[in-house]
Design a protein around this motif. Structure first.
Motif, PDB file in Angstrom:
ATOM      1  N   GLU A 152      11.802   5.206  10.974  1.00  0.00           N
ATOM      2  CA  GLU A 152      11.508   4.144  11.947  1.00  0.00           C
ATOM      3  C   GLU A 152      11.379   4.652  13.375  1.00  0.00           C
ATOM      4  OE1 GLU A 152      14.283   0.988  11.365  1.00  0.00           O
ATOM      5  OE2 GLU A 152      13.309   0.316   9.523  1.00  0.00           O
ATOM      6  N   THR A 153      12.130   5.696  13.714  1.00  0.00           N
ATOM      7  CA  THR A 153      12.116   6.176  15.104  1.00  0.00           C
ATOM      8  C   THR A 153      10.988   7.173  15.376  1.00  0.00           C
ATOM      9  OG1 THR A 153      13.732   7.831  14.417  1.00  0.00           O
ATOM     10  CG2 THR A 153      14.598   5.853  15.482  1.00  0.00           C
ATOM     11  N   THR A 154      10.161   7.438  14.372  1.00  0.00           N
ATOM     12  CA  THR A 154       9.094   8.439  14.551  1.00  0.00           C
ATOM     13  C   THR A 154       7.759   7.762  14.841  1.00  0.00           C
ATOM     14  OG1 THR A 154      10.264   9.961  13.102  1.00  0.00           O
ATOM     15  CG2 THR A 154       7.942  10.410  13.470  1.00  0.00           C
ATOM     16  N   PHE A 155       7.258   8.003  16.036  1.00  0.00           N
ATOM     17  CA  PHE A 155       6.026   7.361  16.508  1.00  0.00           C
ATOM     18  C   PHE A 155       4.831   7.681  15.598  1.00  0.00           C
ATOM     19  CE2 PHE A 155       2.180   8.209  19.186  1.00  0.00           C
ATOM     20  CZ  PHE A 155       1.807   6.891  19.366  1.00  0.00           C
ATOM     21  N   ARG A 156       4.769   8.913  15.124  1.00  0.00           N
ATOM     22  CA  ARG A 156       3.603   9.312  14.308  1.00  0.00           C
ATOM     23  C   ARG A 156       3.535   8.549  12.973  1.00  0.00           C
ATOM     24  NH1 ARG A 156       3.995  14.846  16.740  1.00  0.00           N
ATOM     25  NH2 ARG A 156       2.213  14.864  18.138  1.00  0.00           N
TER      26      ARG A 156
ATOM     27  N   HIS B 154      -9.528   1.189  -0.921  1.00  0.00           N
ATOM     28  CA  HIS B 154      -9.414   1.950  -2.178  1.00  0.00           C
ATOM     29  C   HIS B 154      -8.419   1.288  -3.128  1.00  0.00           C
ATOM     30  CE1 HIS B 154     -11.993   5.316  -1.063  1.00  0.00           C
ATOM     31  NE2 HIS B 154     -11.519   5.165   0.153  1.00  0.00           N
ATOM     32  N   VAL B 155      -8.903   0.234  -3.791  1.00  0.00           N
ATOM     33  CA  VAL B 155      -8.046  -0.545  -4.696  1.00  0.00           C
ATOM     34  C   VAL B 155      -7.647   0.288  -5.918  1.00  0.00           C
ATOM     35  CG1 VAL B 155      -7.890  -2.741  -5.953  1.00  0.00           C
ATOM     36  CG2 VAL B 155      -9.233  -2.613  -3.895  1.00  0.00           C
ATOM     37  N   GLU B 156      -8.385   1.373  -6.170  1.00  0.00           N
ATOM     38  CA  GLU B 156      -8.079   2.213  -7.342  1.00  0.00           C
ATOM     39  C   GLU B 156      -6.777   3.010  -7.171  1.00  0.00           C
ATOM     40  OE1 GLU B 156     -10.467   4.888  -4.590  1.00  0.00           O
ATOM     41  OE2 GLU B 156     -10.499   2.776  -5.161  1.00  0.00           O
ATOM     42  N   THR B 157      -6.259   3.021  -5.936  1.00  0.00           N
ATOM     43  CA  THR B 157      -5.050   3.801  -5.632  1.00  0.00           C
ATOM     44  C   THR B 157      -3.969   2.884  -5.055  1.00  0.00           C
ATOM     45  OG1 THR B 157      -6.420   5.733  -5.205  1.00  0.00           O
ATOM     46  CG2 THR B 157      -4.216   5.783  -4.275  1.00  0.00           C
ATOM     47  N   LYS B 158      -2.726   3.168  -5.396  1.00  0.00           N
ATOM     48  CA  LYS B 158      -1.599   2.379  -4.877  1.00  0.00           C
ATOM     49  C   LYS B 158      -1.062   3.071  -3.620  1.00  0.00           C
ATOM     50  CE  LYS B 158       1.476   0.533  -7.771  1.00  0.00           C
ATOM     51  NZ  LYS B 158       2.525   0.559  -8.805  1.00  0.00           N
ATOM     52  N   PHE B 159      -0.893   2.302  -2.536  1.00  0.00           N
ATOM     53  CA  PHE B 159      -0.400   2.842  -1.255  1.00  0.00           C
ATOM     54  C   PHE B 159       0.976   2.263  -0.942  1.00  0.00           C
ATOM     55  CE2 PHE B 159      -4.883   3.681  -1.032  1.00  0.00           C
ATOM     56  CZ  PHE B 159      -5.015   4.809  -0.237  1.00  0.00           C
ATOM     57  N   LEU B 160       1.960   3.159  -0.820  1.00  0.00           N
ATOM     58  CA  LEU B 160       3.347   2.730  -0.598  1.00  0.00           C
ATOM     59  C   LEU B 160       3.962   3.449   0.596  1.00  0.00           C
ATOM     60  CD1 LEU B 160       4.552   3.200  -4.293  1.00  0.00           C
ATOM     61  CD2 LEU B 160       3.828   1.035  -3.264  1.00  0.00           C
ATOM     62  N   LYS B 161       5.063   2.892   1.097  1.00  0.00           N
ATOM     63  CA  LYS B 161       5.859   3.609   2.106  1.00  0.00           C
ATOM     64  C   LYS B 161       7.322   3.500   1.715  1.00  0.00           C
ATOM     65  CE  LYS B 161       6.267   1.774   6.283  1.00  0.00           C
ATOM     66  NZ  LYS B 161       6.055   1.047   7.559  1.00  0.00           N
ATOM     67  N   LEU B 162       8.076   4.560   2.039  1.00  0.00           N
ATOM     68  CA  LEU B 162       9.487   4.611   1.690  1.00  0.00           C
ATOM     69  C   LEU B 162      10.251   5.257   2.840  1.00  0.00           C
ATOM     70  CD1 LEU B 162      11.702   4.241  -0.504  1.00  0.00           C
ATOM     71  CD2 LEU B 162      10.990   6.413  -1.480  1.00  0.00           C
ATOM     72  N   ASN B 163      11.337   4.606   3.254  1.00  0.00           N
ATOM     73  CA  ASN B 163      12.153   5.120   4.352  1.00  0.00           C
ATOM     74  C   ASN B 163      12.865   6.408   3.907  1.00  0.00           C
ATOM     75  OD1 ASN B 163      14.146   5.596   6.323  1.00  0.00           O
ATOM     76  ND2 ASN B 163      14.246   3.404   6.811  1.00  0.00           N
ATOM     77  N   ALA B 164      12.510   7.521   4.543  1.00  0.00           N
ATOM     78  CA  ALA B 164      13.050   8.837   4.154  1.00  0.00           C
ATOM     79  C   ALA B 164      14.577   8.884   4.279  1.00  0.00           C
ATOM     80  CB  ALA B 164      12.416   9.926   5.012  1.00  0.00           C
ATOM     81  N   GLU B 165      15.107   8.169   5.277  1.00  0.00           N
ATOM     82  CA  GLU B 165      16.556   8.208   5.494  1.00  0.00           C
ATOM     83  C   GLU B 165      17.333   7.452   4.413  1.00  0.00           C
ATOM     84  OE1 GLU B 165      16.980   8.854  10.243  1.00  0.00           O
ATOM     85  OE2 GLU B 165      16.263   6.887   9.630  1.00  0.00           O
TER      86      GLU B 165
END
Length: 227
Positions: A100-104, A119-130
């Protein structure tokens, strides 16, 4: 001077001839296709139409199946356990390990939101590394942001920081799309041999070099000092 003029004229003639030849080949090909269609009887045309409809129907069903599995939008998953479930049910997955604290990470979010819809053929996710220390350790994620590119349940490739994206915070969505295309994690229709950031370079776009801190680090490396 005259000799130079003559060689230019010859070159021009050769080029004109090349263009005429190419046009002729294209026209002949089109004529052959039209003739083929003209010679088809009703049954053959009907068969062709049916095959086309079947293909369209199949593509539509495939799209619906992808959407039902959470493709088509960029989503955050709450835990490491969810990661394993999500990659198990989809052939192509892009997972953004963020902080969360990383601007990039916010820059990456912006581009991934656009690509998830395209690109509906691919699933896009995000996960908090911490919140996912086990996964980060297992996948050796040291730099934030990192994209893990997972194919058939196996992590095949990583986009680490912005190094592959022209080494600038101002990279375009097209540049990220090209990089994902190189990994064969999306259906890419452009030319993989011609990265979009190369054309930026030609027009003198300014490149901000990434801070050394972004490339190497201890636990997590990022552009922010607020560890």
């Amino acid at each position: 001077k005259m000799a130079a003029d003559t060689s230019v004229e010859i070159l021009q003639k050769v080029l004109e001839n090349e263009i005429l030849q190419t046009t002729k080949v294209v026209e002949e090909h089109l004529d052959a296709e039209i003739q083929k269609l003209d010679q088809m009887d009703e049954d053959e045309l009907e068969c062709l139409k049916q095959r086309r409809l079947e293909a369209l129907k199949k593509a539509q069903q495939q799209k619906q199946e992808w959407l039902s599995k959470g493709h088509g939008e960029y989503r955050e998953i709450p835990s490491e356990r969810d990661f394993f479930q999500e990659v198990k049910e989809s052939k192509n997955v892009v997972c953004h390990f963020y902080r969360e604290t990383t601007f990039r990470c916010q820059i990456m979010d912006k581009h991934l939101t656009v690509l998830a819809k395209k690109h509906v053929e691919t699933k896009f996710l995000k996960l908090n590394a911490e919140k996912s220390p086990f996964l980060c350790d297992r996948l050796r994620i040291k730099v934030i942001p990192t994209l893990a590119l997972v194919k058939d349940g196996k992590t095949q490739d990583y986009v680490v920081g912005f190094t592959d994206l022209g080494n600038t915070d101002d990279f375009t969505t097209e540049t990220l799309e090209w990089r994902l295309g190189c990994a064969d994690i999306i259906n890419y229709s452009g030319n993989l041999m011609d990265p979009p950031f190369q054309s930026q370079k030609k027009f003198g776009a300014s490149f901000t070099k990434l801070d050394k801190k972004t490339i190497r680090g201890k636990k997590y490396d990022s552009d922010s000092d607020d560890d």
